[in-house]
Design a protein around this motif. Structure first.
Motif, mmCIF file in Angstrom:
data_model
loop_
_atom_site.group_PDB
_atom_site.id
_atom_site.type_symbol
_atom_site.label_atom_id
_atom_site.label_comp_id
_atom_site.label_asym_id
_atom_site.label_seq_id
_atom_site.Cartn_x
_atom_site.Cartn_y
_atom_site.Cartn_z
ATOM 1 N N LEU A 212 0.826 -1.205 0.000
ATOM 2 C CA LEU A 212 0.000 0.000 0.000
ATOM 3 C C LEU A 212 0.858 1.252 0.000
ATOM 4 O O LEU A 212 0.644 2.160 -0.820
ATOM 5 C CB LEU A 212 -0.940 -0.001 1.215
ATOM 6 N N THR A 213 1.821 1.327 0.887
ATOM 7 C CA THR A 213 2.642 2.543 0.970
ATOM 8 C C THR A 213 3.506 2.710 -0.277
ATOM 9 O O THR A 213 3.737 3.839 -0.717
ATOM 10 C CB THR A 213 3.494 2.568 2.254
ATOM 11 N N LYS A 214 3.949 1.603 -0.871
ATOM 12 C CA LYS A 214 4.693 1.688 -2.135
ATOM 13 C C LYS A 214 3.826 2.327 -3.212
ATOM 14 O O LYS A 214 4.263 3.215 -3.948
ATOM 15 C CB LYS A 214 5.145 0.293 -2.583
ATOM 16 N N MET A 215 2.565 1.903 -3.284
ATOM 17 C CA MET A 215 1.657 2.446 -4.293
ATOM 18 C C MET A 215 1.297 3.903 -3.986
ATOM 19 O O MET A 215 1.189 4.718 -4.907
ATOM 20 C CB MET A 215 0.401 1.584 -4.397
ATOM 21 N N LEU A 216 1.102 4.233 -2.725
ATOM 22 C CA LEU A 216 0.803 5.627 -2.377
ATOM 23 C C LEU A 216 1.954 6.540 -2.788
ATOM 24 O O LEU A 216 1.740 7.621 -3.337
ATOM 25 C CB LEU A 216 0.503 5.753 -0.883
ATOM 26 N N ARG A 217 3.175 6.089 -2.551
ATOM 27 C CA ARG A 217 4.332 6.889 -2.968
ATOM 28 C C ARG A 217 4.414 6.961 -4.494
ATOM 29 O O ARG A 217 4.757 8.008 -5.054
ATOM 30 C CB ARG A 217 5.606 6.302 -2.391
ATOM 31 N N LYS A 218 4.096 5.869 -5.148
ATOM 32 C CA LYS A 218 4.161 5.812 -6.616
ATOM 33 C C LYS A 218 3.227 6.829 -7.260
ATOM 34 O O LYS A 218 3.549 7.395 -8.299
ATOM 35 C CB LYS A 218 3.817 4.398 -7.096
ATOM 36 N N VAL A 219 2.066 7.068 -6.655
ATOM 37 C CA VAL A 219 1.120 8.031 -7.222
ATOM 38 C C VAL A 219 1.359 9.451 -6.709
ATOM 39 O O VAL A 219 0.582 10.352 -6.998
ATOM 40 C CB VAL A 219 -0.353 7.615 -6.988
ATOM 41 N N GLY A 220 2.439 9.637 -5.948
ATOM 42 C CA GLY A 220 2.773 10.966 -5.471
ATOM 43 C C GLY A 220 2.020 11.382 -4.224
ATOM 44 O O GLY A 220 1.728 12.561 -4.031
ATOM 45 N N ALA A 221 1.716 10.398 -3.358
ATOM 46 C CA ALA A 221 0.974 10.674 -2.130
ATOM 47 C C ALA A 221 1.749 10.195 -0.898
ATOM 48 O O ALA A 221 1.238 9.413 -0.100
ATOM 49 C CB ALA A 221 -0.397 10.017 -2.215
ATOM 50 N N PRO A 222 2.979 10.686 -0.717
ATOM 51 C CA PRO A 222 3.774 10.208 0.421
ATOM 52 C C PRO A 222 3.179 10.593 1.773
ATOM 53 O O PRO A 222 3.416 9.902 2.769
ATOM 54 C CB PRO A 222 5.140 10.859 0.205
ATOM 55 N N GLU A 223 2.411 11.667 1.833
ATOM 56 C CA GLU A 223 1.806 12.066 3.098
ATOM 57 C C GLU A 223 0.752 11.054 3.555
ATOM 58 O O GLU A 223 0.575 10.826 4.757
ATOM 59 C CB GLU A 223 1.219 13.480 3.022
#
Length: 162
Positions: free
Chosen positions: A77-88
């Protein structure tokens, strides 16, 4: 297997976003395609959190989280969130998800008559409110980023037909 969508239904980015949201529910998770699985994890997270917060996510996806393990789920999940530009958003999940999961499982397995159960429930909901509040404080940023991401990858998750 990719879900088929007519090209005529995909005229602009809003159409693509709506098609992605409507067909993600048609996937049988997990598939043999890890890219589709990661897509599903991300969009499932978004839809469940938007509809009812972390409690909703656990209520509807707990079997799958349990099967893959909370750490694997969190990593994907966190990998995908970072991938879409949503690190927060990834940071929120890194801060809360494992503990929320532990509390969720403890509440689910505890007897309702036990005084310990009341404390677990209170602790669970206090942490849920904190995590959900941080998510809500970010506004619609995730929706915007997922829409952009959907427009970029829709041909990878949909089969476009004439």
């Amino acid at each position: 297997m990719k879900i088929k969508v007519k090209r005529s239904h995909l005229q602009n980015s809003d159409d693509i976003w709506n098609a992605i949201l409507s067909v993600y529910g048609e996937y049988d998770f997990p598939t043999k395609d890890e890219k589709l699985n990661d897509f599903f994890i991300l969009f499932n997270y978004f839809c469940e959190i938007e509809s009812g917060g972390h409690e909703c996510l656990f209520n509807w996806f707990s079997k799958d989280i349990e099967e893959m393990g909370i750490q694997t789920y969190l990593n994907r999940l966190t990998k995908m969130l970072r991938k879409v530009g949503a690190p927060e958003y990834a940071k929120i999940e890194m801060n809360y998800l494992e503990e929320l999961w532990r509390l969720f499982l403890a509440v689910e397995s505890s007897g309702s008559e036990e005084s310990h159960s009341e404390n677990l429930v209170a602790e669970f909901y206090m942490l849920i409110e904190k995590a959900d509040g941080e998510y809500r404080n970010l506004g619609d940023k995730l929706s915007e980023r997922l829409s952009i991401y959907a427009t970029a990858i829709y041909t990878e998750v949909l089969e476009i037909v004439e």
